[in-house]
Write an enzyme that holds these catalytic residues in place. Structure first.
Site, PDB file in Angstrom:
ATOM      1  CD  GLU A  40      -3.001  -0.863   2.357  1.00 60.77           C
ATOM      2  OE1 GLU A  40      -3.957  -0.573   1.928  1.00 60.77           O
ATOM      3  OE2 GLU A  40      -2.316  -1.237   3.684  1.00 60.77           O
ATOM      4  CE  LYS A  68      11.893  -7.923 -13.456  1.00 64.31           C
ATOM      5  NZ  LYS A  68      12.220  -8.841 -12.726  1.00 64.31           N
ATOM      6  CB  SER A  72      21.458  -8.819 -18.947  1.00 68.60           C
ATOM      7  OG  SER A  72      20.680  -9.672 -19.379  1.00 68.60           O
ATOM      8  N   GLY A  96       9.453 -15.832 -12.562  1.00 69.59           N
ATOM      9  CA  GLY A  96      10.894 -16.151 -12.989  1.00 69.59           C
ATOM     10  C   GLY A  96      11.707 -15.731 -11.596  1.00 69.59           C
TER      11      GLY A  96
END
Lengths: 352, 339
Positions: free
Chosen positions: B14, B58, B84, B192
């Site tokens: 939050e 991301k 990368s 992932g």
């Protein structure tokens, strides 16, 4: 029929097209990188996210909804369209939305992705020779065969123009204070509709046509000759933008422009290489998959000619700061798209 | 013996939501009648993180990490990471936007386009080293710049909290689209390193409790998350790599316990299914997702998922399309070879 064509006609179309199974209001996307490169605040109107993958669905819904209102005996005969693909798919889907039979005539050179797009909505597909005359003749034949089906022209039709104009209504609501709208041009249905809506709401908005090289629209506007010379009337342009290969502006678009001064007098003329570069940029920055015609207005945004046009407008006291760019469609064979990207990457690599 | 506490909780997500909102895009939720029809569901909400700044979710975690680090230390000189992929670009931009320098350690095998994006577009400093040396190179950078901070792509709790804001938005957008008080029956999330999955599992449980099923989607060729989940302890991947290149990382000691506590199921899909479903989204939705995002769509349309979560009982599903940074020519060539 000479009913008035203006903002109210577009607003009337807007009242018919958003029914369930009908049009969606498409989003506007931005990219700080592209805006910085262009030197303006750019707003991308995402018509490739419209149902059937192009803006054509708006005009089709507008026209077919009118046929559906004509009474069961007439509307049961259905509709016929002749098309380079996107209009055909759009009419097919609109006919399905209203439960009417539909036949679509397309040139034999139409990409597989576009042919599939037509048949997936239930229409009967008929192939013809890739000339304007062959398309028109085949469409008339099919309409007769269906007992008098209504012909829905891709651009030379008031309800179709009004439907495309709903793009302009949405844009004026989504981006207050727009100075200019860059619109791909072929038959002129979309640019005419958008201009009727946008300039109807704000006469100061400049509606600027973006054409594939060779269309010579600016020359046509300057000389007052819709068909710039003999033999160009029926010819298709040599361009990777398979959706916008019609050479002359359609008669109705031409007539309305003469009457209401809809188009900005300067037209941005774009090469295949510029289109490929813009497709790559659309993919890398906007993360969208578009067909070549879908990227042409972005190419116009980034062109030296547009920079000069802005400079002239600025010095004339009419600055251009907020620009909408219409991404008109996304129906393309993946292999062809990849080929264009590869070609651009190779050319870019050679330059450095 | 009590289990150690999880590395983050709902208040952290939050707080991240409030903190990063001015800097990130509130990405749209799109739908598509063809894919919905293929799924047999009533509604499928595709959360389009491909449209996020730098092309993937991301950016959220990177922004939260940089802002938190700056809150703790206003004179923060730099942030450091090894990546990368999408995290490198995200951290480079997030740091730049806050006036902080980003130092990225990249493997010397990284594609030229990714190196150029990080260094030239997002103005980060880049050090290229063999993959095995990336942690030591990062440590060296941290030692060189006193006050600098390391930001791990998936294990950093600030990053995980930031990723959780995807579903904070999705839950609001679900109510906007399906009506006030509506919830999704299932949310499908690619996994992932587990940052996206763990952060969003905390967000979903925090607001919707156990009313929503959380299903993770993973390439079969790098199925450490599924094997770890089934075994109850962390298991490593072999050397194989998936075409869903954003998912070639592994779960860690921070992300795994959160996933174990909150997630209902993990499904794996083949490389061909990933490519096939990525192409489906490209062609029908016109959204340029990377194959990592195709993994979630593959699970949505899989028989195994339909069998365990039948459409009649689970009519409304959310799918996170995690990113859109893809080499189109390369992936299109792979798609052309599909049977």
């Amino acid at each position: 029929m000479d009913l008035p064509m203006d903002l109210s006609t577009v607003q009337a179309a807007a009242s018919r097209i958003y029914v369930p199974g009908g049009c969606v209001k498409t989003p506007v996307h931005t990219s700080s990188l592209i805006s910085a490169a262009a030197g303006v605040s750019a707003f991308f109107k995402c018509e490739h996210l419209q149902r059937t993958g192009s803006f054509k669905f708006r005009g089709a819904m507008s026209a077919v909804s009118e046929v559906a209102l004509l009474g069961p005996e007439t509307s049961a005969k259905g509709v016929v369209a002749q098309s380079s693909g996107n209009h055909g798919a759009a009419v097919s889907a609109a006919a399905e939305a209203f439960g009417l039979p539909c036949t679509v005539v397309v040139p034999s050179t139409t990409p597989a992705a576009k042919q599939d797009n037509v048949t997936r909505y239930g229409a009967t597909l008929v192939l013809c020779e890739p000339t304007q005359k062959a398309r028109v003749d085949a469409a008339a034949r099919e309409a007769g065969r269906m007992g008098g089906a209504a012909l829905v022209h891709p651009y030379n039709d008031d309800p179709v123009i009004a439907g495309q104009g709903t793009i302009g209504l949405e844009l004026m609501e989504q981006v207050p204070g727009l100075d200019a709208i860059l619109v791909p041009v072929s038959g002129g249905g979309m640019i005419t509709g958008i201009a009727l809506a946008a300039k109807g709401l704000d006469p100061g908005v400049r509606v600027i046509a973006v054409e594939p090289e060779g269309k010579r629209l600016q020359e046509a506007l300057e000389t007052g000759r819709r068909v710039v010379d003999e033999g160009t009337g029926g010819r298709m342009l040599d361009t990777i933008c398979d959706a916008i290969r019609t050479q002359p502006l359609g008669p109705r678009a031409w007539e309305l422009n003469l009457e209401k001064k809809l188009l900005h007098p300067e037209v941005l003329s774009i090469s295949d290489d510029e289109v490929r570069a813009a497709m790559c940029l659309t993919m890398s920055e906007l993360k969208q998959s578009v067909e070549p015609a879908g990227a042409i207005a972005l190419a116009g945004l980034l062109s030296p000619a547009f920079r000069e046009l802005r400079a002239r407008e600025e010095s004339g006291g009419r600055p251009i700061r907020k620009v909408a760019v219409v991404i008109c469609g996304g129906n393309a064979d993946l292999g062809v798209v990849a080929g264009h990207i590869q070609k651009h990457q190779e050319a870019a690599g050679k330059g450095s | 013996m009590a289990a150690p506490p999880l590395c983050l909780s709902f208040p952290d997500v939050e707080a991240a939501y409030g903190r990063i909102s001015p800097h990130v895009h509130r990405t749209p939720v799109l739908t598509n009648s063809h894919l919905v029809s293929l799924s047999s569901r009533s509604n499928v909400l595709f959360k389009c993180e491909a449209f996020q700044r730098t092309g993937s979710f991301k950016f959220r975690g990177a922004t939260n990490a940089v802002l938190c680090a700056k809150e703790a230390c206003p004179e923060l000189p730099a942030v450091v990471t090894h990546s990368s992929g999408n995290h490198a670009q995200a951290l480079a931009l997030a740091a730049g936007m806050q006036g902080v320098k980003a130092h990225i350690v990249m493997p010397d095998t990284a594609p030229r386009t990714k190196l150029e994006a990080v260094r030239d577009t997002y103005k980060a400093a880049v050090t290229l080293v063999p993959a095995s040396e990336r942690q030591s190179a990062a440590d060296k950078k941290l030692a060189e710049i006193p006050g600098s901070e390391f930001v791990h792509p998936s294990e950093d709790p600030r990053v995980i909290a930031g990723q959780g804001t995807v579903c904070m938005e999705l839950m609001e957008q679900t109510e906007e689209q399906l009506g006030a008080g509506s919830k999704l029956d299932v949310v499908i999330i690619p996994v992932g390193g587990g940052g996206l999955a763990s952060g969003n599992s905390v967000a979903l449980r925090g607001k919707w409790g156990r009313d929503v099923k959380i299903v993770l989607a993973e390439p079969a060729i790098v199925d450490d998350a599924k094997r770890s989940f089934d075994a109850g302890e962390l298991v490593k991947n072999g050397p194989e790599k998936s075409v869903g290149d954003g998912l070639n990382t592994q779960l860690g000691p921070n992300t795994f316990p959160v996933i174990k506590a909150n997630v209902d199921d993990i499904y794996t899909v083949t490389e061909d299914d990933i490519l096939r479903n990525t192409r489906l989204v490209w062609e029908r939705m016109k959204v340029l997702i990377e194959p990592s995002a195709g993994v979630g769509v593959a699970v949505l349309l899989s028989d195994a998922f339909k069998a365990k979560y039948p459409p009649a009982q689970f009519p409304n599903v959310g799918v996170i399309l995690c990113g859109g940074n893809v080499d189109v020519v390369d992936v299109a060539a792979k798609m052309a070879k599909l049977p």
